[in-house]
Design a protein around this motif. Structure first.
Motif, PDB file in Angstrom:
ATOM      1  N   THR A 162     -13.101  22.059   2.431  1.00 49.70           N
ATOM      2  CA  THR A 162     -12.384  21.655   3.631  1.00 49.70           C
ATOM      3  C   THR A 162     -12.888  22.434   4.837  1.00 49.70           C
ATOM      4  O   THR A 162     -13.614  23.412   4.700  1.00 49.70           O
ATOM      5  CB  THR A 162     -10.871  21.906   3.485  1.00 49.70           C
ATOM      6  N   LEU A 163     -12.491  21.989   6.007  1.00 47.64           N
ATOM      7  CA  LEU A 163     -12.886  22.666   7.234  1.00 47.64           C
ATOM      8  C   LEU A 163     -12.453  24.130   7.203  1.00 47.64           C
ATOM      9  O   LEU A 163     -13.229  25.019   7.540  1.00 47.64           O
ATOM     10  CB  LEU A 163     -12.253  21.959   8.436  1.00 47.64           C
ATOM     11  N   GLN A 164     -11.223  24.391   6.768  1.00 47.59           N
ATOM     12  CA  GLN A 164     -10.713  25.757   6.727  1.00 47.59           C
ATOM     13  C   GLN A 164     -11.499  26.634   5.761  1.00 47.59           C
ATOM     14  O   GLN A 164     -11.635  27.837   5.986  1.00 47.59           O
ATOM     15  CB  GLN A 164      -9.226  25.772   6.359  1.00 47.59           C
ATOM     16  N   GLU A 165     -12.022  26.061   4.700  1.00 45.12           N
ATOM     17  CA  GLU A 165     -12.841  26.823   3.755  1.00 45.12           C
ATOM     18  C   GLU A 165     -14.246  27.072   4.321  1.00 45.12           C
ATOM     19  O   GLU A 165     -14.851  28.110   4.052  1.00 45.12           O
ATOM     20  CB  GLU A 165     -12.959  26.070   2.433  1.00 45.12           C
ATOM     21  N   ALA A 179     -19.047  14.325   5.818  1.00 48.37           N
ATOM     22  CA  ALA A 179     -17.639  14.281   5.439  1.00 48.37           C
ATOM     23  C   ALA A 179     -17.307  13.091   4.555  1.00 48.37           C
ATOM     24  O   ALA A 179     -17.852  12.020   4.709  1.00 48.37           O
ATOM     25  CB  ALA A 179     -16.767  14.236   6.680  1.00 48.37           C
ATOM     26  N   THR A 209      -7.282  14.322   4.027  1.00 49.23           N
ATOM     27  CA  THR A 209      -8.112  15.525   3.977  1.00 49.23           C
ATOM     28  C   THR A 209      -9.584  15.155   4.083  1.00 49.23           C
ATOM     29  O   THR A 209     -10.062  14.295   3.373  1.00 49.23           O
ATOM     30  CB  THR A 209      -7.883  16.298   2.656  1.00 49.23           C
ATOM     31  N   HIS A 210     -10.287  15.810   5.004  1.00 48.00           N
ATOM     32  CA  HIS A 210     -11.726  15.642   5.123  1.00 48.00           C
ATOM     33  C   HIS A 210     -12.397  16.700   4.257  1.00 48.00           C
ATOM     34  O   HIS A 210     -12.069  17.873   4.348  1.00 48.00           O
ATOM     35  CB  HIS A 210     -12.184  15.818   6.570  1.00 48.00           C
ATOM     36  N   TRP A 211     -13.363  16.279   3.460  1.00 53.54           N
ATOM     37  CA  TRP A 211     -14.132  17.199   2.627  1.00 53.54           C
ATOM     38  C   TRP A 211     -15.548  17.223   3.146  1.00 53.54           C
ATOM     39  O   TRP A 211     -16.145  16.194   3.406  1.00 53.54           O
ATOM     40  CB  TRP A 211     -14.108  16.739   1.170  1.00 53.54           C
ATOM     41  N   TYR A 212     -16.093  18.424   3.311  1.00 58.18           N
ATOM     42  CA  TYR A 212     -17.420  18.587   3.897  1.00 58.18           C
ATOM     43  C   TYR A 212     -18.392  19.182   2.893  1.00 58.18           C
ATOM     44  O   TYR A 212     -18.013  19.954   2.022  1.00 58.18           O
ATOM     45  CB  TYR A 212     -17.362  19.510   5.121  1.00 58.18           C
ATOM     46  N   ASP A 233     -12.093  27.969  13.494  1.00 59.27           N
ATOM     47  CA  ASP A 233     -11.586  26.653  13.129  1.00 59.27           C
ATOM     48  C   ASP A 233     -11.659  25.706  14.330  1.00 59.27           C
ATOM     49  O   ASP A 233     -12.165  24.588  14.221  1.00 59.27           O
ATOM     50  CB  ASP A 233     -10.142  26.793  12.632  1.00 59.27           C
ATOM     51  N   ARG A 239     -14.113  22.444  14.602  1.00 53.77           N
ATOM     52  CA  ARG A 239     -13.416  21.160  14.723  1.00 53.77           C
ATOM     53  C   ARG A 239     -13.857  20.430  15.997  1.00 53.77           C
ATOM     54  O   ARG A 239     -14.146  19.234  15.972  1.00 53.77           O
ATOM     55  CB  ARG A 239     -11.907  21.382  14.730  1.00 53.77           C
TER      56      ARG A 239
END
Length: 54
Positions: free
Chosen positions: A2-5, A32, A38-41, A14, A18
């Motif tokens: 995820t973006l946060q990861e 993505a 949830t967006h996964w990157y 962040d 973003r």
């Protein structure tokens, strides 16, 4: 991932990541996938893109 990861691994914030991704539609499409809301990157793609920016 995820973006946060991804943020700490890329050494950015962040909000900065973003905002950058929101301005780069082609990068978002290539890096993505969306599951629900949830967006996964793919971190490797994001890292290449971040490293290539001026």
């Amino acid at each position: 991932m995820t973006l946060q990861e991804a943020v700490p691994l890329l050494g950015t914030t962040d909000d900065a990541l973003r905002e950058a991704l929101s301005r780069a539609d082609d990068v978002v499409r290539r890096t993505a996938g969306v599951t629900g809301r949830t967006h996964w990157y793919v971190l490797e793609h994001l890292a290449e893109w971040v490293a290539a920016r001026p």
